[in-house]
Design an enzyme around this catalytic site. Structure first.
Site, short mmCIF file in Angstrom:
data_model
loop_
_atom_site.label_atom_id
_atom_site.label_comp_id
_atom_site.label_asym_id
_atom_site.label_seq_id
_atom_site.Cartn_x
_atom_site.Cartn_y
_atom_site.Cartn_z
N SER A 144 71.44 -62.68 -45.14
CA SER A 144 71.36 -61.33 -45.70
C SER A 144 72.57 -60.56 -45.23
O SER A 144 73.17 -60.90 -44.20
CB SER A 144 70.09 -60.65 -45.16
OG SER A 144 70.16 -59.25 -45.37
N TYR A 156 64.55 -59.51 -37.90
CA TYR A 156 65.20 -59.96 -39.14
C TYR A 156 66.69 -60.19 -38.89
O TYR A 156 67.25 -61.23 -39.27
CB TYR A 156 64.99 -58.91 -40.23
CG TYR A 156 65.42 -59.34 -41.62
CD1 TYR A 156 64.74 -60.33 -42.31
CD2 TYR A 156 66.51 -58.74 -42.24
CE1 TYR A 156 65.13 -60.72 -43.60
CE2 TYR A 156 66.91 -59.12 -43.53
CZ TYR A 156 66.21 -60.10 -44.19
OH TYR A 156 66.59 -60.49 -45.46
N1 LIG Z 1 65.47 -59.53 -52.22
C1 LIG Z 1 66.43 -58.99 -51.50
O1 LIG Z 1 66.84 -57.82 -51.70
C2 LIG Z 1 67.09 -59.81 -50.41
C3 LIG Z 1 68.23 -59.27 -49.76
C4 LIG Z 1 68.84 -60.02 -48.75
C5 LIG Z 1 68.32 -61.26 -48.40
N2 LIG Z 1 67.21 -61.74 -49.03
C6 LIG Z 1 66.69 -63.04 -48.60
O2 LIG Z 1 66.55 -63.87 -49.73
C7 LIG Z 1 65.44 -64.76 -49.53
C8 LIG Z 1 64.53 -64.70 -50.74
O3 LIG Z 1 64.12 -63.36 -50.93
P1 LIG Z 1 63.28 -62.92 -52.22
O4 LIG Z 1 63.38 -61.45 -52.28
O5 LIG Z 1 63.67 -63.77 -53.37
O6 LIG Z 1 61.80 -63.31 -51.72
P2 LIG Z 1 60.40 -63.26 -52.50
O7 LIG Z 1 59.45 -62.59 -51.58
O8 LIG Z 1 60.55 -62.74 -53.89
O9 LIG Z 1 60.03 -64.80 -52.57
C9 LIG Z 1 59.85 -65.53 -51.39
C10 LIG Z 1 58.95 -66.72 -51.68
O10 LIG Z 1 58.79 -67.43 -50.45
C11 LIG Z 1 57.43 -67.81 -50.32
N3 LIG Z 1 57.05 -67.99 -48.92
C12 LIG Z 1 56.81 -67.02 -48.01
N4 LIG Z 1 56.44 -67.57 -46.84
C13 LIG Z 1 56.45 -68.92 -47.03
C14 LIG Z 1 56.13 -70.04 -46.20
N5 LIG Z 1 55.73 -69.88 -44.92
N6 LIG Z 1 56.26 -71.29 -46.71
C15 LIG Z 1 56.66 -71.47 -48.01
N7 LIG Z 1 56.95 -70.46 -48.84
C16 LIG Z 1 56.84 -69.19 -48.35
C17 LIG Z 1 56.66 -66.65 -50.97
O11 LIG Z 1 55.34 -67.03 -51.34
C18 LIG Z 1 57.55 -66.29 -52.15
O12 LIG Z 1 57.19 -67.02 -53.31
C19 LIG Z 1 64.79 -64.35 -48.22
O13 LIG Z 1 65.22 -65.23 -47.20
C20 LIG Z 1 65.31 -62.94 -47.98
O14 LIG Z 1 65.38 -62.62 -46.61
C21 LIG Z 1 66.59 -61.05 -50.03
#
Ligand SMILES: NC(=O)c1ccc[n+]([C@@H]2O[C@H](COP(=O)([O-])OP(=O)(O)OC[C@H]3O[C@@H](n4cnc5c(N)ncnc54)[C@H](O)[C@@H]3O)[C@@H](O)[C@H]2O)c1
Length: 270
Positions: A144, A156
């Site tokens: 991130s 985080y």
């Molecule tokens: N969305 C953002 O703005 C953003 C920004 C920076 C970084 N990120 C990073 O990107 C990645 C994805 O984010 P996103 O927003 O697409 O997430 P999201 O919440 O939309 O999707 C995450 C998925 O991971 C699954 N999950 C959660 N815990 C789990 C576990 N223990 N085992 C297996 N699956 C599990 C959830 O059920 C979900 O389907 C993350 O690592 C997040 O930190 C996201």
């Protein structure tokens, strides 16, 4: 020629958000995908969607924080597709309870470490032997912009910063096996979860927006390229998974519209 023809990809968290969009793009480029996901409902729906469009996908119900569950997921991927070329470690996130260190519950720290940092370690631990057997591969870890700088979420930040050095170490350790490891540091991505959390009446449109809503609106003005879609990150993942990025290993691509790169001062009306 498709960029990932006949490649096999293992994507964590691919029932939703960034990883689901990435799974769909990888399939469109010729890959077969393992949807490694905790939530059965969204995992099955992603598998159905990809297969209905003519792709080859398997949903494997997995808790990425558990060693035995990850081993089973990797075994199931190999049993179905016979090899492994790409690991996309994307499951992750932060908790509201990720508060200043002296006030944080230890359970919050452990949960965040296990989800964001133990998990990529476990997929590499079980997946790399198969990549070595396949003669090489690409590992893509999702960090991130908050892993590139300090923030108000210590657990985080620690995990996302850790992913960046872990990625560099994977690059060094497995170069002899033709395995590249890179990371993506997204800014603010409009996933279904983010839309639900931030783009509701109470948060953005309230007569007196909350401090969090005001900060978000200011960030949008200062760093307009820092807000993107899951598909924007999927496109970068495709680049890192394919031969197009063959000169890159150990890198973290900051897909954050400059938020971790330059400082701008807000001079508009509050
Ligand atoms: N969305 C953002 O703005 C953003 C920004 C920076 C970084 N990120 C990073 O990107 C990645 C994805 O984010 P996103 O927003 O697409 O997430 P999201 O919440 O939309 O999707 C995450 C998925 O991971 C699954 N999950 C959660 N815990 C789990 C576990 N223990 N085992 C297996 N699956 C599990 C959830 O059920 C979900 O389907 C993350 O690592 C997040 O930190 C996201």
């Amino acid at each position: 020629m498709a960029k990932l023809q006949d490649k096999v990809a293992f994507l964590t968290g691919a029932g939703a958000g960034i990883a689901k969009a990435t799974a769909k793009l990888f399939v469109a480029e010729g890959a077969k995908v393992a949807i490694v996901e905790l939530n059965r409902e969204v995992g099955e729906a992603a598998e159905r969607e990809i297969c209905a469009a003519g792709g080859d996908a398997i949903f494997i119900e997995t808790d990425v924080t558990k060693d035995d569950s990850m081993k089973r997921a990797m075994d199931a991927t190999i049993a179905r597709f016979g090899k492994l070329d790409i690991i996309f470690n994307c499951a992750g996130g932060s908790l509201q309870e990720d508060v200043p260190v002296h006030e944080m519950d230890l359970a919050v720290w452990h949960h965040t470490i296990n989800l964001n940092l133990l998990h990529p370690f476990l997929s590499c631990r079980h997946g790399i032997p198969h990549m070595i057997k396949a003669g090489g591969g690409a590992i893509i870890n999702v960090t991130s912009h908050l892993g590139l700088m300090g923030s108000m979420k210590p657990a985080y930040a620690a995990t996302k910063g850790g992913i960046i050095s872990f990625t560099k170490t994977l690059a060094a350790q497995y170069v002899a096996h033709n395995i590249r490891a890179n990371a993506i540091a997204p800014g603010s991505i409009r996933t279904e979860r983010q839309i639900k959390r931030y783009e509701n009446k109470d948060f953005m449109l309230a007569e007196k927006p909350s401090p969090a809503a005001r900060t978000r609106m200011k960030m949008q003005k200062l760093y307009p390229f820092s807000h993107g879609s899951s598909e924007d990150i999927a496109a970068i993942a495709l680049f890192l998974a394919s031969n197009d990025s063959r000169m890159l290993t150990g890198s973290t691509l900051a897909a954050d519209g400059g938020r971790s790169t330059y400082l701008k001062i807000y001079d508009g009306d509050d």
